[in-house]
Write a protein that holds these residues in place. Structure first.
Motif, PDB file in Angstrom:
ATOM      1  N   VAL A  31      30.531  -9.185  55.304  1.00 49.29           N
ATOM      2  CA  VAL A  31      29.201  -8.564  55.243  1.00 49.29           C
ATOM      3  C   VAL A  31      28.913  -8.030  53.849  1.00 49.29           C
ATOM      4  CG1 VAL A  31      27.850  -6.596  56.088  1.00 49.29           C
ATOM      5  CG2 VAL A  31      29.038  -8.062  57.699  1.00 49.29           C
ATOM      6  N   SER A  32      29.864  -7.361  53.250  1.00 52.69           N
ATOM      7  CA  SER A  32      29.657  -6.817  51.912  1.00 52.69           C
ATOM      8  C   SER A  32      29.472  -7.931  50.882  1.00 52.69           C
ATOM      9  CB  SER A  32      30.832  -5.932  51.512  1.00 52.69           C
ATOM     10  OG  SER A  32      30.683  -5.496  50.192  1.00 52.69           O
ATOM     11  N   THR A  33      30.279  -8.964  50.957  1.00 53.58           N
ATOM     12  CA  THR A  33      30.180 -10.047  49.991  1.00 53.58           C
ATOM     13  C   THR A  33      28.866 -10.809  50.141  1.00 53.58           C
ATOM     14  OG1 THR A  33      32.581 -10.248  50.012  1.00 53.58           O
ATOM     15  CG2 THR A  33      31.351 -12.079  49.087  1.00 53.58           C
ATOM     16  N   ILE A  34      28.447 -11.082  51.348  1.00 54.17           N
ATOM     17  CA  ILE A  34      27.165 -11.755  51.574  1.00 54.17           C
ATOM     18  C   ILE A  34      26.019 -10.865  51.094  1.00 54.17           C
ATOM     19  CG2 ILE A  34      25.589 -12.628  53.347  1.00 54.17           C
ATOM     20  CD1 ILE A  34      27.834 -14.521  53.008  1.00 54.17           C
ATOM     21  N   PHE A  35      26.089  -9.565  51.339  1.00 51.86           N
ATOM     22  CA  PHE A  35      25.054  -8.637  50.886  1.00 51.86           C
ATOM     23  C   PHE A  35      24.912  -8.666  49.364  1.00 51.86           C
ATOM     24  CE2 PHE A  35      24.090  -4.403  49.162  1.00 51.86           C
ATOM     25  CZ  PHE A  35      22.777  -4.288  49.588  1.00 51.86           C
ATOM     26  N   PHE A  36      26.023  -8.603  48.637  1.00 50.48           N
ATOM     27  CA  PHE A  36      25.953  -8.610  47.184  1.00 50.48           C
ATOM     28  C   PHE A  36      25.533  -9.975  46.637  1.00 50.48           C
ATOM     29  CE2 PHE A  36      28.156  -4.596  47.473  1.00 50.48           C
ATOM     30  CZ  PHE A  36      27.542  -3.882  46.452  1.00 50.48           C
ATOM     31  N   GLN A  37      25.850 -11.054  47.338  1.00 51.74           N
ATOM     32  CA  GLN A  37      25.372 -12.372  46.927  1.00 51.74           C
ATOM     33  C   GLN A  37      23.856 -12.467  47.070  1.00 51.74           C
ATOM     34  OE1 GLN A  37      27.134 -15.083  45.669  1.00 51.74           O
ATOM     35  NE2 GLN A  37      28.762 -13.602  45.495  1.00 51.74           N
ATOM     36  N   ILE A  38      23.341 -11.991  48.191  1.00 54.53           N
ATOM     37  CA  ILE A  38      21.895 -12.002  48.407  1.00 54.53           C
ATOM     38  C   ILE A  38      21.201 -11.110  47.390  1.00 54.53           C
ATOM     39  CG2 ILE A  38      20.090 -11.282  50.033  1.00 54.53           C
ATOM     40  CD1 ILE A  38      21.923 -12.298  52.276  1.00 54.53           C
ATOM     41  N   LEU A  39      21.775  -9.949  47.133  1.00 55.16           N
ATOM     42  CA  LEU A  39      21.197  -9.032  46.162  1.00 55.16           C
ATOM     43  C   LEU A  39      21.158  -9.643  44.768  1.00 55.16           C
ATOM     44  CD1 LEU A  39      20.161  -6.112  45.590  1.00 55.16           C
ATOM     45  CD2 LEU A  39      22.536  -5.522  45.114  1.00 55.16           C
ATOM     46  N   TYR A  40      22.256 -10.236  44.319  1.00 54.26           N
ATOM     47  CA  TYR A  40      22.334 -10.752  42.961  1.00 54.26           C
ATOM     48  C   TYR A  40      21.546 -12.054  42.799  1.00 54.26           C
ATOM     49  CZ  TYR A  40      24.127 -12.365  38.508  1.00 54.26           C
ATOM     50  OH  TYR A  40      24.212 -12.817  37.226  1.00 54.26           O
ATOM     51  N   TYR A  41      21.754 -13.011  43.678  1.00 55.61           N
ATOM     52  CA  TYR A  41      21.169 -14.331  43.469  1.00 55.61           C
ATOM     53  C   TYR A  41      19.756 -14.478  44.020  1.00 55.61           C
ATOM     54  CZ  TYR A  41      25.527 -16.154  41.720  1.00 55.61           C
ATOM     55  OH  TYR A  41      26.643 -16.385  40.958  1.00 55.61           O
ATOM     56  N   ILE A  42      19.478 -13.905  45.165  1.00 57.53           N
ATOM     57  CA  ILE A  42      18.180 -14.137  45.781  1.00 57.53           C
ATOM     58  C   ILE A  42      17.170 -13.053  45.380  1.00 57.53           C
ATOM     59  CG2 ILE A  42      16.954 -14.343  47.974  1.00 57.53           C
ATOM     60  CD1 ILE A  42      19.462 -15.737  49.048  1.00 57.53           C
ATOM     61  N   ILE A 110      33.816 -17.551  45.232  1.00 56.29           N
ATOM     62  CA  ILE A 110      33.609 -18.773  46.021  1.00 56.29           C
ATOM     63  C   ILE A 110      32.182 -18.841  46.561  1.00 56.29           C
ATOM     64  CG2 ILE A 110      34.297 -19.959  48.140  1.00 56.29           C
ATOM     65  CD1 ILE A 110      37.169 -18.902  47.549  1.00 56.29           C
ATOM     66  N   PHE A 111      31.676 -17.721  47.092  1.00 55.08           N
ATOM     67  CA  PHE A 111      30.310 -17.711  47.599  1.00 55.08           C
ATOM     68  C   PHE A 111      29.284 -17.858  46.478  1.00 55.08           C
ATOM     69  CE2 PHE A 111      31.210 -15.199  51.749  1.00 55.08           C
ATOM     70  CZ  PHE A 111      31.793 -16.315  52.291  1.00 55.08           C
ATOM     71  N   SER A 112      29.648 -17.443  45.264  1.00 55.83           N
ATOM     72  CA  SER A 112      28.737 -17.595  44.128  1.00 55.83           C
ATOM     73  C   SER A 112      28.463 -19.063  43.837  1.00 55.83           C
ATOM     74  CB  SER A 112      29.322 -16.938  42.881  1.00 55.83           C
ATOM     75  OG  SER A 112      29.320 -15.556  43.006  1.00 55.83           O
ATOM     76  N   LEU A 113      29.434 -19.897  44.074  1.00 52.33           N
ATOM     77  CA  LEU A 113      29.246 -21.329  43.846  1.00 52.33           C
ATOM     78  C   LEU A 113      28.199 -21.918  44.788  1.00 52.33           C
ATOM     79  CD1 LEU A 113      32.960 -22.384  43.342  1.00 52.33           C
ATOM     80  CD2 LEU A 113      31.245 -21.857  41.588  1.00 52.33           C
ATOM     81  N   PHE A 115      25.740 -19.788  46.497  1.00 50.53           N
ATOM     82  CA  PHE A 115      24.516 -19.013  46.426  1.00 50.53           C
ATOM     83  C   PHE A 115      23.756 -19.197  45.113  1.00 50.53           C
ATOM     84  CE2 PHE A 115      25.946 -16.851  50.144  1.00 50.53           C
ATOM     85  CZ  PHE A 115      24.808 -16.304  50.704  1.00 50.53           C
ATOM     86  N   LYS A 116      24.392 -19.655  44.077  1.00 48.68           N
ATOM     87  CA  LYS A 116      23.715 -19.779  42.788  1.00 48.68           C
ATOM     88  C   LYS A 116      22.604 -20.818  42.827  1.00 48.68           C
ATOM     89  CE  LYS A 116      26.636 -23.020  40.337  1.00 48.68           C
ATOM     90  NZ  LYS A 116      27.330 -23.184  39.081  1.00 48.68           N
ATOM     91  N   ARG A 117      22.649 -21.702  43.767  1.00 48.09           N
ATOM     92  CA  ARG A 117      21.619 -22.728  43.900  1.00 48.09           C
ATOM     93  C   ARG A 117      20.285 -22.129  44.359  1.00 48.09           C
ATOM     94  NH1 ARG A 117      24.550 -26.616  42.389  1.00 48.09           N
ATOM     95  NH2 ARG A 117      26.539 -27.157  43.288  1.00 48.09           N
ATOM     96  N   PHE A 118      20.304 -20.935  44.961  1.00 45.48           N
ATOM     97  CA  PHE A 118      19.089 -20.288  45.435  1.00 45.48           C
ATOM     98  C   PHE A 118      18.423 -19.432  44.366  1.00 45.48           C
ATOM     99  CE2 PHE A 118      21.778 -20.686  49.296  1.00 45.48           C
ATOM    100  CZ  PHE A 118      21.009 -21.627  49.944  1.00 45.48           C
ATOM    101  N   SER A 119      19.044 -19.308  43.227  1.00 49.22           N
ATOM    102  CA  SER A 119      18.538 -18.452  42.160  1.00 49.22           C
ATOM    103  C   SER A 119      17.755 -19.257  41.134  1.00 49.22           C
ATOM    104  CB  SER A 119      19.708 -17.741  41.477  1.00 49.22           C
ATOM    105  OG  SER A 119      19.237 -16.934  40.431  1.00 49.22           O
TER     106      SER A 119
END
Length: 129
Positions: A31-42, A110-113, A115-119
């Motif tokens: 949950v924390s990692t997905i939250f920070f991915q959404i915050l940073y990339y999206i 790993i999730f950055s690889l 999620f970066k496509r959404f940014s």
């Protein structure tokens, strides 16, 4: 789930870890990692290029790791094992928290690889391909 935490050996209260400890730790991690991915990339990656550099990406990864460390420590100590204060926490809680923190930064990478496509602005961080 205990196979995910293979570095975490010698558990005395195996039933408690198996029932609530591993699942809550993994839930906090994801949950924390997905939250920070959404915050940073999206959220930030689509609005401004202010955060579009490797230093800010690394900072968000460190903040994610610290958040996972604090939440895991408090949840495992107070909710799962029902201790009264932080001084009562056993070695197992501290080592599980540190392992969860290491996994937090690895999953952040790993999730950055994915999620970066959404940014729009941060699509080249952490690696460009």
């Amino acid at each position: 789930m205990e196979n995910f935490y293979f570095l975490f050996e010698s558990i005395e209260n195996w039933d408690t870890w198996d029932e609530k400890g591993f699942s809550l730790g993994m839930l906090i991690l994801f949950v924390s990692t997905i939250f920070f991915q959404i915050l940073y990339y999206i959220l930030l990656g689509r609005k401004t290029d202010r955060f579009s550099n490797l230093g800010k990406w690394f900072l968000f990864g460190i903040i994610n790791s610290l958040m996972v460390f604090l939440v895991t420590l408090l949840v495992e100590g107070f909710i799962v094992f029902e201790h009264e204060s932080i001084g009562d926490f056993e070695y197992e809680i501290w080592s599980f928290t540190i392992i969860n923190t290491i996994y937090a930064f690895l999953l952040y990478f790993i999730f950055s690889l994915a999620f970066k496509r959404f940014s729009i602005h941060s699509k080249y961080y952490p690696v460009k391909f």
